[in-house]
Structures are given as structure tokens and as C-alpha cells.
Design a protein around this motif. Structure first.
Motif, PDB file in Angstrom:
ATOM      1  N   ILE B 350      -2.241   3.295   0.559  1.00  0.00           N
ATOM      2  CA  ILE B 350      -2.225   3.089  -1.051  1.00  0.00           C
ATOM      3  C   ILE B 350      -3.446   2.107  -1.440  1.00  0.00           C
ATOM      4  CG2 ILE B 350      -1.001   2.198  -2.976  1.00  0.00           C
ATOM      5  CD1 ILE B 350       1.568   3.095  -1.278  1.00  0.00           C
ATOM      6  N   ALA B 351      -3.588   1.285  -0.812  1.00  0.00           N
ATOM      7  CA  ALA B 351      -4.610   0.412  -1.265  1.00  0.00           C
ATOM      8  C   ALA B 351      -6.078   0.610  -1.117  1.00  0.00           C
ATOM      9  CB  ALA B 351      -4.331  -1.019  -0.785  1.00  0.00           C
ATOM     10  N   ARG B 352      -6.370   1.257   0.225  1.00  0.00           N
ATOM     11  CA  ARG B 352      -7.589   1.662   0.751  1.00  0.00           C
ATOM     12  C   ARG B 352      -7.546   3.011   1.130  1.00  0.00           C
ATOM     13  NH1 ARG B 352      -9.160  -4.018   4.068  1.00  0.00           N
ATOM     14  NH2 ARG B 352      -8.658  -5.345   2.245  1.00  0.00           N
ATOM     15  N   PRO B 353      -7.252   3.922   0.342  1.00  0.00           N
ATOM     16  CA  PRO B 353      -7.303   5.226   0.830  1.00  0.00           C
ATOM     17  C   PRO B 353      -8.295   5.886   1.705  1.00  0.00           C
ATOM     18  CG  PRO B 353      -7.355   5.298  -1.696  1.00  0.00           C
ATOM     19  CD  PRO B 353      -7.134   3.811  -0.937  1.00  0.00           C
ATOM     20  N   HIS B 354      -9.529   5.560   1.194  1.00  0.00           N
ATOM     21  CA  HIS B 354     -10.612   6.261   1.751  1.00  0.00           C
ATOM     22  C   HIS B 354     -10.771   5.818   3.132  1.00  0.00           C
ATOM     23  CE1 HIS B 354     -11.467   2.130   0.196  1.00  0.00           C
ATOM     24  NE2 HIS B 354     -12.510   2.011   1.154  1.00  0.00           N
ATOM     25  N   LEU B 355     -10.229   4.741   3.668  1.00  0.00           N
ATOM     26  CA  LEU B 355     -10.377   4.456   5.206  1.00  0.00           C
ATOM     27  C   LEU B 355      -9.508   5.515   6.044  1.00  0.00           C
ATOM     28  CD1 LEU B 355     -10.153   0.605   5.253  1.00  0.00           C
ATOM     29  CD2 LEU B 355     -12.282   2.018   5.413  1.00  0.00           C
TER      30      LEU B 355
END
Lengths: 433, 1102
Positions: B350-355
Motif C-alpha cells: 500500500i505504501a510502496r506499490p511500485h516495488l
């Protein structure tokens, strides 16, 4: 500061971060041991937890942490070997520690009593259980947990169970308990020195309605059974080591040797243990699936026709054995008739599941199941689709292509017998119809 | 036999019960054991057996350990029920705990005593704990450590005393004991960080050797410690400006909680600032991060998650990538632990979707997964959807909506909405898919679908408001999906010449949706769904002016049968339509056209008053209340109503409670798992505004090397026991080293140890480094050889062992060297446990910690200069420069920075690890970046693994292994990105071709004498007044990879370095008094270069 922190202040010390109680239940829900640590917990909690597990197990609704309705307590649970392990805690703590500890508890008991009929053994030799639990946890915190060390402190029961005269507890503190080699028993002596390595790979895949693979990956584990005298150092080399991704290793493996050279170097614990776990064949390097499928599903008003053809492929001329396919049928199906070119088809109308037992797949050609589903509502179209899960075993074959190149011993001077084998089994090998 | 024991559970006859007392009194171990077995069985069955307490306590004097153990068990379990009788056994336990010769019994007794839960014994217990804490046996110490929290629970007033004891025990060097001490710390005083300063580096150093459970605890403690003590490694961006800019962006608003402010800001700015980000990490934090990185390979998911959490909350985002990968592997089991791990992944996604968006397939749902797991996977998928993978995810969802489990179907519908929110370009696909579900036979599914349609429409209409950048982006993408609808195609044919504006198109698509909803309305019976549809028709009635009055008419006819919720919405619908019939111009919406034709208006106002009347006399008070609210509309309509009813509705946010809970609680805690704050939960510490410098100074290197636990035990058995882990395969080596060191005993201890420290602080290849662990081992072996020696060594800790660094030893005995090198090979692995803290993975960002390792291994030898040297060399990268691209015409958004790690590559110790940073400055993702290069002999190169993609505005790192072969000539590489190839080149600075050379002062001057004349470059310079040492060290180390040579003269600082194979030596001599700098180099050009650069660096420091 979290707004709730203030009213939690009173709890902020004291019993924090610990397991309050551990229960071990038989598969039938009888409490075998009720061991309080930081705080006693009523047995009704265990009963409530058992009830929740039983109610939700079938429908896959079970949450990893259950909340009790009787009091503000959280229950971790783990079920294996016809035993149910429950840990109770009332306060904050590292959730995975609690959860993993229960799995570890099962591992220790398996190692101590032997996996065969563990549920019954634990029940009949509960005295051991009390002593083991005392060593495993002190005041709610995991204490001595290595299976080898438990065996160093307590003599396991003989093959025929213990009799009243047997000495269980060793009277001296084993020296290895406090050594840096804490996972290995102190004095080990075998007449025949043997080591067995098993590579077990579980193939997981999802096939779409067109029979094309959507996603697939392999969960692999390298199991080791060591019966070696002294303090041996084993060096294990793989062919094709690049297929291993996301590796996790037993604490005995020297990390850097693996990271730098991809050698597995370790001083094994005595007995069975999981040396490594890995994934393989993920999106970046998918492997051809060992079984290819061709599903079809057509529906009309009130009924549907389905067909599933499967064939063994790419198994390196190894036979696919014990193949059976479980179907999860639509909940509105009334009657299902199916015929197969090989094997038998049975349908359980209560659970809405069906099983097609195929046996060994032919080396050439495919086996086909064709069938017809009648729905309860004759005028409605089916909203749900069946899912087929294929289970199979391919002995002596590792689907990822991982092989052991060499296994060498350094340290002691004896000769060791090396046994290696591999196995591929179907895990979540799912066909959407 | 098994059958026999089973009867214990079933046979509860009174005769058996009375027998127990008799058996216990017999004082025969066998009989006592039998009795206790029965008591165990009874208590397992849930019977109260505390009545036997007196008899059991009487039997405590037994010498039989089996009986003893069972008695202890019995006492612990029943002590609460018989608090008075507990005192009977305290005396015996106390004696066992303190006076028994057997450490096993001492430990067991202390464990039992502390578990008694009786306030009367506090004094005894406190005494025994402090005695146990100083027991020779680690087993007893362990019991003492775990007894501390139990004691504090009994008597709060003892907390401070116990905290001091914990502080004392933290100095413990046996990992067996240290684990429980950390557990006690975590329970008793988790925020007493002052206790940790002194031991921080030591504990971090040995964290790999702790057992798995203690590792979890240690990681948790360090997470809090790092958050409390170190400056934030996240770069703060100029908050207000960018925030308002991003406000409208739907995809970036998944983080709300305060805890995540950091990440929110970092997400946008950190990628660009990655290079600064690295240097922004506090060295101690860096040490911590590097040391725990190998634990990502742990078999225990709790440990892995602990490391991941540490990286997640405390490391720059780019370094989090390997951790993200490791945590993803945890989710594939079908155990409760896997579900918990999945939850943690969800939080991070949720906080770092791109990873995670590249590995979206890993989260596809298997039929076997638990519902909890399935929902969590859906949640993750909806958050990590991007333009590239959204369609694949949606087609997967399309399958899920045919699932058997309706709850799962509903969750899927919510996830579809989530995807639409994050990827606006697929809204139409989502809408079409969800519309299909409106005809489902399941009520819950229908209502969920309607809610989703409602939200989607709002999402779409919100696009027409304002003209922010995001909206324009969205608009650009609109046509692509609009083409898909059949209506659109027809329209396109007609209006071939005149392209409709995006607003018109949007209105058109909403109209289509509304029309299908209207046609479905009669068949939908779920109240929530019905009322939502009515609400939608009311809100957008101006878009379907011909249909909405008719819908109202039909609804009014069935008003009586409707559900309350629907009634309210019908009333609102009527009011809205009625408002439209009024002359709207006077209510401040000048551009508003009259929606309904004149003749309908009359009917509509009658209809409204009819509905109003129906509602006025409804049974439900809520409906009547609402009717009263609308009453003024009939009599004196005011502009307020227009504002209330016909305003633009706020777009619903995509988060639900789960998302908020997931992002609020600290990953890995129980509260996170149950999504509720549990008692004792503490939210994460915030990074301090100003860092406590004092604390950093307190973080001293650990007292000495680790003494293997074997030696610590006082018992002879332990000492005589098996050989330690490392001895067996390494005895040759340690003895040979022993002899080596013996021959150097004459060297002054101070000097030799300083040398060792500087040796390690520099990036010598890992192989050559004398691993700290071995020292411990050496001590161990020596201690086994002669006890005296070991005791003298360990007692005089501040004096370093008179050993020479191995490398120096090797240098002086070249003949011996080769032999030893060979003999070492098989035993090399003993370096392992320690080295992993230094080399770790071939991770994109394994930074240099060598300075710290040195600090730990040779702390006593820490001279101020060497300490300073270690400090200035502790940088992850040197000579960071931008790489020149030779083909400037190539339209590349990729800029590349190169930095030298001064470390050997993990592939080949001859090669240097050179770090490359690829920064994608463009707006599009750059795909398949690969690097290839041909070098001529004797150079060699190992290129980086291909990078599959680099998202826009982000950075990827890779490590290149190069053997420069002592030449500064340009290295030319060809880079392929997005199928385009161009050439890049860079040349290594001459200072980077060196590696530190370990010399004694005498050697230094010998070589110096050889390198005079032409090979000497001497200049004079001026030094700054403040911190001249630092300036010199920084200038020199910045320029060249050289080692410190200890000199007796405080005014002279010496450095030495050499090229490969120790030839081409470079000697640097700085005289502070004379303010001269002399460089002696075998290679003239190198010497010149280095002199110039150092001079420049010194000047820059002013």
C-alpha cells in the motif's frame, strides 16, 4: 503518540511480549497439555479456539490470529499431525514469533517422538510433553528450542514407549547446549555413517480456461537426514544452482559461503532437518509444466458440459504417478455424470466436490474426462465455474532441473554413505474451467 | 506400553486418587514418579490437583532428576492456587538455585522459583537472580535473565534495580545468554535506550549468531532504537508545495496516517536524491542495516520480517528492494504464518506499490488459499496495479467473480474499484465488468456491485472538475477506453468530423451506465443496491432528462413497499428533480440549462408534493424527518437547497478500514495482525529532530572480541567437550597463526593492533581480512592449550593480544605464504559468520562497514588517529562521478553515475566492485537495461545482470566488477536500454587503482628510500587550524585508497598503498609541522596525480 497508548499504559510493562499459555489438543479437541506461562488462561479459551478452527477449517475462513469472545485474548493456532497447537496471548508482541513458534513446537515433537503417529504418541507419553514444554519455553519466551538440544536434555522414549523405570532427564548439562554449535548434539557415534539428501519440489501453477499457463512457480526444499559421527562439515554443490531463487537456509549453513560461492557448507544437526528452502521457475525463469491440460466448459440453461484432458509432458521420461484431480464444483450443481478414458470419477453432492482418480499417466497421449453438470435451478445460467486441482508425483525428477553435483565430507576421516533423491509433486496445480 | 499410559487419562477412580498420596509419601523415586504422572494426567484433564501440594513439596528433596522436573512442573502450575503452601518449597528451591553444584539443577531451580508467582518470595528471588546473573554457567545466566521480567511483574518497585542488572548483563558476550537478556530488556524496559548505547555495536555484531527467536526480539529493539536515535535517512522534501500539487492525484493518496508521512514525501523525492540518500544514513544505522541483511535468508519468517521492517522503516527506499523480495517469498506456504507475512506485504504494497508491481503474478489467488489470504492478495493487487499490469490483473479478477465464495466475489468487486482508482485508464473496463454482475442472483454481490458502480461514476465525474495536471493526464487517456464501447463506435461513425470533448464523452458514458441501471432497477431487490441506484439517478438526473421523471413515477407507485433506505432516496430523488424544474438561474448556476421541458415541470412538481405527502405520513421517523426537511422546497425554495443537493459530490476514497489499520500499525506486531490496538502496543518512534551526539559517542566499540561461549562456562565438562564449530576444520591454521604471532611478540602491542585496525578498515578483499571471529577462536584454542594464557588474555582485556595482522605476517614470510594459502582453502568458510556482516549479499547497496568491524575486532588498539581514519574511510562510495555518454544524440533519459566502493567484487577478489546508478529522468519507464563491454587483456570485467525496468524518475543500482589492471585508461562499455544501444565510458581515478598496503614504520622508510628522486613529488601547503588531522585524513582517503601507517612522530602521518599484486607502491608522507606533502610513487604519473588531488582536496577544506 497513538491515542490508545495512554489507556494501554498500565499494560505497557509486565506481561508484554510473551506467550501466556500454550495448549496442545488432540484432533478430537481433548486437551492433552495445558501449560500456563506468564498468565493462566481458562481452558474454555482452548475449547473456543477449537470450535472456531473446526467451524471455519473446511470453508477456508480461518484467520491466522483468532480473537476470543470471552475475554480480550488472542489465539494463535497451528494444526498438524492430528494435533492442534494453540498459543494464547493478551498483549502486544511479535505476531510471527508466536505463530512460527507453534510450527516449531510441532517440529520438535516430531523429532523427539518420531513423526509416525505423533498424535497418539504425544497423548500416551504426556510426561515427556510436560518436560519438553518446560525446556522449550521459559516464562513465555522461547528458551531451548533446537530439536537436538531437547534430545540432549531428555532421553527420547524407546521404540516401545517408555516404562516407569526409564530415566528421562539427563543429569548433566550437555556441553553443546551452550556452544556456538548449538544445533548439533554433542556426542554422536554411528557404525554406519550415512547422509540422505532429498530435493522435494512442489509445482504450483494456474492454467486459464484456454489451458494456457497464467502463473507458475516451484517451491523447493532440500531435506537432509544426517547420521554422521563426530562433527562433520559437509560441502554440498549443486548443478544448475542458478535456478534457486529466494533461498532460505537452516542456521547451520554458513551464509557467506552460500552468498559468495553458492556452496552449501554446514555442520548438520543430527537427524532430520530442512536444509534449505527456495523458489524456482518464477516469472523470470518459468519452467515447462510437467502436465499439460486442455479444459473446456460450455454451459446452457440449467446444465453445463465440461471436458478435461491432461497429458504428461517434459518429465524427462519419468512416470507421473498417483495422479488424481479434485474438482470444486459450482454450489448449485445437482447432479454430475462424467466418464473418463482412464480412472474413476466420484462426486460428493454434499460438499460439491468431485475426484477423478487417474493413477499413473500414460507416457504417450492424453487422458480425458468428459462430463455433464445439472444445476438445481433449471432456468438459470451458471455463475460459478469449476476449478480442478491436479495432484501428482514424479519420483526421481526435479522439475526445476536442480541437481546435486557433489557432497563431500571434511573433518572426520570415516567414509560416509550418501543417498540422494528428488521428487516433484503437484501442489496448487490449478486448472480453471 | 503406549496403551498403559493412555489409561492415565481415563482412569480417575477414587482409589487411584487416594493412592497418589500414598505413593508420594513413599520416598521411592519410582513410586513418586508414578504419582506425579497421575497428577499430570489429572491436571491435563482439567482437575484441580492442588490439594496434593503439601505432599509434592515434601518430595522435593529427591535426587532423581525426573521426579524433580515433574515436581517443579507441578509447583509452577499450582502455585497460584496454593499461595500459602508455596513458601514450603521456597527454601529448597533457593538452595538448589544457589548452592547446587550441577548447573542444570541451578538453572531449573531458578526457573521454577521465578515462575512461582508468590509475592512473599520477592526478596529471595531478587537475590537469586543477581546471583544467577553472575553464575559461571550460561545456562543459569539464561534462566536469570528470563526471570527478571517475572520478578518485575511481581514487584514493580524492583524495576529500577532490575533495569540496572539488565544493563549490566547486556555486556554479556555469550550469544546464548545475550538472547534472553534482550528478551528481558524488551519486556522490562524497551525504551531505556541509554542502556543500549554502549553495547549497540557489539550486539549488532553478533546478531547473526543469536538464536532465531532472540533475533526477532533484537530486531524489534533495534527498530525502535534506530527510530529513536538516528537522524532520519529519508530526505525531507519541501512539504507544502508538492503536497498541494499531488492532492488531486488518486494514486498517491493511499497513505494517510502520520506514520507514513515520511514515506509519502520520500516516495516522490528520494529516488531523485538517492546519491545523497546514501550519505544521509547515520554510520551506525548503516552498520546495523548491513549486519542484518544476511538474515533475510533466515528460515524463520519472523526474523525475515524483522529485518524487512527495519529496512522498511529505517532505510532509504532503494535499499528496501531486496527486503521486499525476501518478504514476498514468505507468503507461499499455506500456514497461518504465511497469512501473517502476507499482511505485512500488504502494508508495504500500500505504501510502496511500485516495488511490487512487477511481481503482481505472485499475488494471484489459488483456490486453496484461506479467505483471509485471498482478500489480502486482492488488496495488494488493487494497490500495485499500474498501466502496464492493470489489464492482466483485471482479467484475473474477471475469473474471481465467478468464484463459489460470495464474500470473495464481493472483495473482488471492491478490488476492481481499487484498480480503477489507481489506474484511471481502465475505469471503463472496470465499469463494464461490474455492470455485468448487477444481474447476479446473489444479493450481496449485487449491492457490492452497485456501490462499486456508484463510486466509479463519481470517480469519473470528478475528472471534469478543475483542470489540474492529473486530470489532463486522465483526459488524454480517456479516448482509448471510450473506443471500446459499442455506442461509442456508432457515434464515432456519425460524428467523424467533430471530435467530442472529453467532458461530453464522459457524460455519454455515464448516461449509458445510468440507462442500464434504470433498466435493471425493477429487478434489483437488495435495499442498499436499490437506494444507491436511486441516489445515482437523482445525482445525475440532468444527464438522463427523459428517463429520470419516469423512474420517479414508477418508484412513487411502489413507495409503500420500499425499504426505509430506499424511501429516503426516493424522496431525495424527487427533491432533486423538482429543483431542476425550478428556474435555476437565480440560484447561481448561470450555465445551467433547463433540464426538463416546460410541460413535464408541472407534473414533476405535483409528483414531488405527492412524495412529500407520502413521506410525511410514513411510519418511520427518519422518513418523516426528511420530509420535514424538504418542506420549505414547496413553499419558499432557497438557494441553499441547490447547494445541498445539486452540488458536486466528493469522490469517495479508495481506502477502507483495513488499509488504514494496515498502514497505521507497525508491521509485524500483533496489533497489525488483528488490526486493533492490543494492550501494550506502542506506535513507532519518530525520528528525532536533533540527534543526541552524546549517545553516538557512547556507542563505543565492543570491549573485546567475542569469546566463544564454550570457554565461559566454569565446568570442566564443557571445556573438555567436543571441539567447537570452528576448531575442527581450522586447527591447522590457527596453530600456524599462533606461531606467527609468537614470532612477533616483540612488536609493540599498540602499534600492531592499530595496524590491524587500519588494515581492516580499508577495503582489502574479504579473503585477506583477518576475520574477527577467528580471533575469538584463536583465543579459544589458545585457551585450551593453556588455561593460564586464556585467563590472562581475557582478564587484561584492554591490552590487545600480541598478534600481528595476518596479512603483515604473510608479507614477511613469502615462502610460507603460498603454502598457507593452499592449506587455507578448504577451511576458508570459517570466516563466514563474521564476514557476512561485511560483505553481505551482492546487494545493490552493501555499504562499507569495514571501519566498524575493525572497531569491534580491535577496539583496545584504537588510537585516536586510527579511529579518525576509520571514521573518514567509512563511506559507501568514493569518487562519485557522472558517466559521460559518448553518443549524446541518443535520446536517452538515462543518466548514469559511477562510484567506487573500494571493495573487492564478490565474484573475484582481483576485481573491484564499482557501483553504477541508473537514474531514469524521463517520464516513461525504461525497459531492459543491460550493459556489455569488451576489455583487452590484462583487464577483465564482469557486467551487471540486466535490469528489467526502471520506472520513471527512479533509480536502479548495479554493481560492476572490474579489474582495471593498474591502468587509468578509459573503460568503454555499451549500454542497451529500450532496445537502443549507446556507448558510455569512464576512467578510474588513479587513486582508485590502489589498495591499502599494511606496512610497519620501518618498512615504510625502507621503501621510501628506494623511491626517491624522480619518483618523489613534494609540495608544501597550508593547513587549517581546526582539526588538521581530520582534514589531512579526509583529503588523502578521498583521493586514494591507501592505508594508514603508524608513525611514532605525532607530526607525521604516513599512508601506503599499492596497485595489484603489491607492485607500484605509493607512499604518502604528510608533515604537519613543516606543512609538506610528499608522495613517493613507482609510477610517475600516478604520483603527480595524487599530489595534485590531495592538494586540491586540502584547499577545498577551507
Amino acid at each position: 503518540m497513538h491515542p490508545l497508548d495512554s489507556w494501554h499504559k498500565e499494560y505497557s510493562y509486565g506481561f508484554r511480549e510473551m506467550i501466556d499459555s500454550i495448549f496442545i489438543l488432540s484432533g478430537q479437541g481433548d486437551i492433552i497439555i495445558d501449560r500456563p506461562f506468564a498468565q493462566t488462561s481458562p481452558r474454555s479459551l482452548a475449547e473456543e479456539c477449537y470450535k472456531l478452527i473446526k467451524e471455519n477449517k473446511e470453508s477456508n475462513l480461518l484467520k491466522p490470529v483468532l480473537s476470543s469472545e470471552q475475554e480480550p485474548a488472542y489465539m494463535f493456532h497451528y494444526e498438524k499431525h492430528n494435533l492442534i497447537y494453540i498459543a494464547i496471548t493478551r498483549t502486544e508482541g511479535p505476531a510471527l514469533l508466536f505463530s512460527k513458534f507453534l510450527e516449531h513446537l510441532d517440529l520438535v515433537l516430531c523429532d523427539f517422538f518420531g513423526e509416525e503417529g505423533l498424535g497418539e504418541k504425544v497423548r500416551s507419553q504426556f510426561v515427556y510433553l510436560y518436560m519438553i514444554m518446560d525446556e522449550l519455553i521459559d516464562g513465555g519466551f522461547p528458551n531451548i528450542t533446537e530439536p537436538n538440544m531437547i534430545k540432549e536434555l531428555l532421553n527420547p522414549p524407546g521404540p516401545s514407549g517408555h516404562s516407569a523405570g526409564t530415566v528421562i532427564s539427563k543429569t548433566e548439562l550437555p556441553p553443546t547446549l551452550t556452544s556456538s554449535l548449538y544445533w548439533r548434539k554433542g556426542t554422536v557415534l554411528y557404525v554406519n555413517n550415512e547422509i540422505f539428501i532429498d530435493i522435494n519440489e512442489t509445482m504450483n501453477a494456474i492454467f486459464g480456461r484456454d489451458g494456457v499457463i497464467i502463473t507458475s512457480f516451484i517451491n523447493g526444499e532440500v531435506l537432509c537426514c544426517s547420521k554422521l559421527s563426530g562433527v562433520p562439515t559437509i560441502l554440498l554443490n549443486y548443478d544448475n544452482v542458478m535456478v534457486m531463487e529466494d533461498v532460505s537456509v537452516h542456521p547451520c549453513v554458513k551464509y557467506l559461503e552460500w552468498v559468495n560461492k553458492k556452496h552449501v557448507m554446514f555442520v548438520p544437526p543430527d537427524g532430520n532437518f530442512t536444509l534449505m528452502k527456495y523458489r524456482a521457475g518464477t516469472a523470470s525463469a518459468a519452467v515447462p509444466p510437467p502436465i499439460s491440460v486442455r479444459p473446456s466448459f460450455t454451459f446452457s440453461k440449467g446444465s453445463a458440459r465440461f471436458e478435461l484432458a491432461i497429458a504428461a509432458r517434459n518429465t524427462g521420461s519419468k512416470a507421473v504417478e498417483q495422479c488424481f484431480i479434485d474438482f470444486s464444483m459450482p454450489s448449485t450443481s445437482r447432479q454430475i455424470n462424467a466418464t473418463a478414458t482412464q480412472g474413476a470419477f466420484t462426486y460428493d453432492s454434499n460438499k460439491k466436490t468431485a475426484r477423478w482418480t487417474v493413477g499413473t499417466l500414460p507416457m504417450q497421449g492424453e487422458v480425458v474426462l468428459t462430463g455433464n453438470i445439472d444445476f438445481e435451478d433449471r432456468d438459470a445460467y451458471c455463475e460459478e465455474r469449476p476449478i480442478a486441482t491436479i495432484s501428482f508425483r514424479v519420483p526421481m525428477y526435479a522439475v526445476s532441473g536442480l541437481k546435486i553435483r557433489s557432497l563431500t565430507l571434511s573433518g572426520p576421516t570415516y567414509k560416509m554413505f550418501k543417498g540422494m533423491r528428488c521428487l516433484t509433486i503437484g501442489g496448487n496445480y490449478e486448472v480453471r474451467m | 506400553m503406549t496403551g498403559l499410559d493412555n489409561t492415565y487419562y481415563t482412569d480417575l477412580s477414587p482409589s487411584k486418587v487416594s493412592e497418589i498420596k500414598f505413593l508420594l509419601d513413599s520416598l521411592e523415586p519410582m513410586k513418586e514418579f508414578e504419582a506425579l504422572k497421575r497428577l499430570c494426567a489429572f491436571s491435563s484433564k482439567g482437575f484441580d490437583v492442588s490439594e496434593f501440594f503439601p505432599q509434592v513439596v515434601k518430595a522435593i528433596i529427591t535426587q532423581n532428576l525426573d521426579v524433580k522436573r515433574l515436581i517443579y512442573q507441578f509447583i509452577i502450575i499450582n502455585s497460584k492456587k496454593q499461595p500459602d503452601l508455596v513458601l514450603l518449597c521456597v527454601d529448597k528451591l533457593h538452595k538448589d538455585a544457589t548452592e547446587n553444584n550441577n548447573p542444570l539443577i541451578r538453572g531449573l531451580a531458578l526457573r521454577t522459583l521465578s515462575s512461582l508467582n508468590a509475592p512473599e518470595i520477592i526478596q529471595v528471588l531478587a537475590h537469586d537472580i543477581s546471583k544467577g546473573a553472575h553464575d559461571p554457567s550460561p545456562f543459569v545466566k539464561k534462566a536469570a535473565a528470563l526471570a527478571i521480567p517475572k520478578l518485575v511483574t511481581l514487584d514493580e518497585s524492583l524495576r529500577d534495580t532490575m533495569i540496572e542488572l539488565i544493563g549490566e548483563m547486556l555486556a554479556e558476550r555469550s550469544t546464548i545468554v545475550l538472547g534472553p537478556v534482550l528478551a528481558a530488556f524488551n519486556i522490562v524496559c524497551p525504551s531505556e535506550f541509554r542502556l543500549l548505547h554502549k553495547h549497540f555495536r557489539n550486539i549488532v555484531h553478533v546478531i547473526v549468531d543469536l538464536d532465531q527467536w532472540s533475533q526477532i526480539i533484537a530486531l524489534k529493539i533495534f527498530l525502535n532504537y534506530a527510530r529513536n536515535q538516528f537522524p532520519s535517512p529519508f530526505i525531507q522534501r519541501e512539504e507544502p508545495a508538492k503536497k498541494s500539487e499531488k492532492k488531486g492525484d488518486d494514486s498517491s493518496e493511499s497513505e494517510e496516517s502520520d506514520n507514513f508521512e515520511n514515506f509519502l514525501s520520500k516516495k516522490h523525492s528520494n529516488d531523485r536524491n538517492i546519491l545523497q540518500g546514501i550519505s544521509n544514513v547515520d554510520p551506525d544505522l548503516r552498520f546495523l542495516l548491513t549486519s542484518v541483511q544476511t538474515l533475510l535468508m533466515s528460515a524463520n519468517p519472523g526474523v525475515v520480517l524483522g529485518v524487512v521492517a527495519l529496512y522498511y522503516y529505517c532505510a532509504p527506499e532503494t535499499e528496501f528492494i531486496p527486503a521486499a523480495r525476501a518478504v514476498t517469498r514468505l507468503v507461499f506456504d499455506n500456514t497461518p504464518s504465511a497469512d501473517l507475512a502476507l499482511k505485512a506485504v500488504a502494508s508495504m504494497a500500500i505504501a510502496r506499490p511500485h516495488l511490487f508491481s512487477a511481481v503482481y503474478k505472485d499475488f494471484f489467488v489459488f483456490n486453496e488459499c484461506s479467505l483471509e489470504g485471498k482478500k489480502m492478495r486482492l488488496n495488494i493487487l488493487s494497490h500495485i496495479a499500474t498501466d502496464t499490469n492493470a489489464r492482466a490483473i483485471l482479467s484475473e479478477f474477471e475469473y474471481y467473480v465467478h468464484s463459489k465464495n460470495k464474500e470473495f466475489v464481493c472483495a473482488t468487486i471492491r478490488a476492481i474499484y481499487g484498480v480503477a482508482v489507481h489506474v484511471p485508464s481502465v475505469i471503463a473496463d472496470c465499469m463494464r465488468g461490474v455492470m455485468g454482475l448487477l444481474c447476479s442472483s446473489d444479493e450481496a454481490v449485487v449491492s457490492e456491485a452497485v456501490m462499486c458502480v456508484k463510486n466509479l461514476i463519481q470517480q469519473q465525474t470528478s475528472g471534469s472538475l478543475g483542470g489540474t495536471e492529473e486530470n489532463r493526464e486522465k483526459e488524454e487517456e480517456m479516448p482509448s477506453w471510450m473506443k471500446d464501447t459499442d455506442d461509442k463506435k456508432k457515434k464515432k461513425g456519425k460524428k467523424a468530423k467533430k471530435e467530442p470533448t472529453p467532458e461530453e464523452e464522459r457524460a455519454e458514458s455515464i448516461r449509458n451506465v445510468l440507462l442500464s441501471l434504470i433498466s435493471l432497477l425493477p429487478s434489483i431487490r437488495v435495499p442498499l443496491a436499490r437506494s444507491s441506484i436511486v441516489w445515482m439517478i437523482g445525482t445525475y438526473c440532468h444527464l438522463v432528462p427523459h428517463h429520470s421523471p419516469d423512474v420517479l413515477r414508477r418508484l412513487v407507485s411502489t413507495f409503500k413497499e420500499e425499504d426505509t433506505e430506499t424511501k429516503l432516496q426516493i424522496l431525495t430523488l424527487a427533491a432533486k428533480i423538482y429543483l431542476h424544474t425550478l428556474d435555476l438561474t437565480e440560484y447561481g448556476k448561470p450555465d445551467h440549462k433547463r433540464v426538463f421541458s416546460e410541460n413535464v415541470c408541472d407534473v414533476l412538481s405535483q409528483l414531488f408534493s405527492h412524495v412529500h405527502n407520502l413521506a410525511r405520513f410514513d411510519r418511520n421517523t427518519e422518513v418523516r424527518e426528511k420530509a420535514r426537511f424538504y418542506r420549505p422546497l414547496l413553499t419558499s425554495p432557497s438557494a441553499l437547497f441547490t447547494q445541498c443537493l445539486l452540488n458536486d459530490k466528493p469522490v469517495p476514497t479508495s481506502h477502507n478500514e483495513t488499509d488504514i489499520a494496515l498502514t497505521t500499525f507497525v508491521v509485524g506486531t500483533l496489533s497489525h495482525a488483528v488490526e486493533l490496538p492490543c494492550p501494550g502496543y506502542h506506535s513507532l518512534e519518530q525520528f528525532p529532530q536533533d540527534v543526541d551526539e552524546e549517545a553516538a559517542k557512547d556507542r563505543l566499540p565492543p570491549p573485546t572480541t567475542l569469546i566463544p561461549v564454550n570457554v565461559l562456562g566454569g565446568d570442566d565438562t564443557r571445556r573438555k567437550g567436543k571441539k567447537g564449530f570452528y576448531e575442527s576444520d581450522d586447527s591447522d591454521e590457527s596453530t600456524s597463526e599462533e606461531t606467527d604471532s609468537d614470532s612477533y611478540d616483540t612488536t609493540s602491542s599498540d602499534e600492531s593492533s592499530t595496524e590491524t585496525s587500519s588494515d581492516e578498515s580499508e577495503s582489502t578483499p574479504p579473503k585477506k581480512r583477518a576475520p574477527p571471529k577467528k580471533k575469538g577462536k584463536k583465543q579459544e584454542s589458545s585457551s585450551e592449550e593453556s588455561t593460564e594464557e586464556s585467563s590472562s588474555e581475557s582478564s587484561s582485556e584492554p591490552t590487545p593480544p600480541p598478534k600481528k595482522s595476518k596479512k603483515a605476517a604473510e608479507k614477511e614470510k613469502p615462502a610460507k605464504k603460498t603454502k598457507k594459502e593452499e592449506s587455507r582453502k578448504p577451511a576458508q568458510s570459517d570466516d563466514l559468520l563474521l564476514q557476512l556482516t561485511q560483505v553481505a549479499f551482492n546487494s545493490p547497496s552493501a555499504p562499507s562497514t569495514s571501519a566498524f568491524i575493525t572497531a569491534q575486532t580491535n577496539p583496545a588498539a584504537f588510537s585516536p588517529l586510527a579511529a579518525l581514519f576509520a571514521e573518514v574511510t567509512n563511506k559507501p562510495l568514493f569518487h562519485l562521478t557522472k558517466v559521460a555518454s559518448t553518443s549524446k544524440t541518443a535520446n536517452s533519459n538515462l543518466s548514469i553515475d559511477v562510484g567506487f566502493t573500494r571493495k573487492a567484487s564478490v565474484f573475484d577478489s582481483e576485481m573491484q566492485a564499482v557501483k553504477l546508478f541508473f537514474l531514469n529522468e524521463g517520464k516513461d519507464t525504461v525497459e531492459t537495461v543491460s550493459l556489455s563491454g569488451e576489455v583487452s587483456e590484462p583487464r577483465s570485467i564482469r557486467t551487471i545482470p540486466p535490469i528489467s525496468f526502471i520506472p520513471a524518475q527512479s533509480t536502479a543500482e548495479a554493481t560492476l566488477a572490474v579489474n582495471f589492471a593498474d591502468s587509468t585508461s578509459e573503460l568503454v562499455l555499451s549500454l542497451t536500454a529500450d532496445d537502443k544501444t549507446f556507448t558510455i565510458s569512464f576512467s578510474p581515478p588513479s587513486g582508485e587503482l590502489l589498495h591499502p598496503l599494511q606496512l610497519t614504520k620501518e618498512e615504510f622508510f625502507t621503501y621510501k628510500a628506494q623511491l626517491s628522486g624522480m619518483m618523489m613529488h613534494k609540495i608544501s601547503f597550508t593547513l587549517p587550524v581546526s582539526e588538521p588531522d581530520r582534514v589531512i585524513l579526509e583529503a588523502v582517503t578521498k583521493t586514494a585508497n591507501v592505508g594508514l601507517v603508524v608513525s611514532d612522530d605525532p607530526n607525521v602521518i604516513l599512508f601506503a598503498g599499492a596497485g595489484t599484486k603489491d607492485i607500484k607502491k605509493v607512499l604518502i608522507e604528510v608533515n604537519k609541522e613543516a606543512q609538506t606533502l610528499a608522495v613517493h610513487a613507482e609510477d610517475l604519473l600516478v604520483g603527480e596525480d595524487i599530489v595534485d588531488e590531495i592538494h586540491r582536496a586540502i584547499q577545498e577544506s577551507f
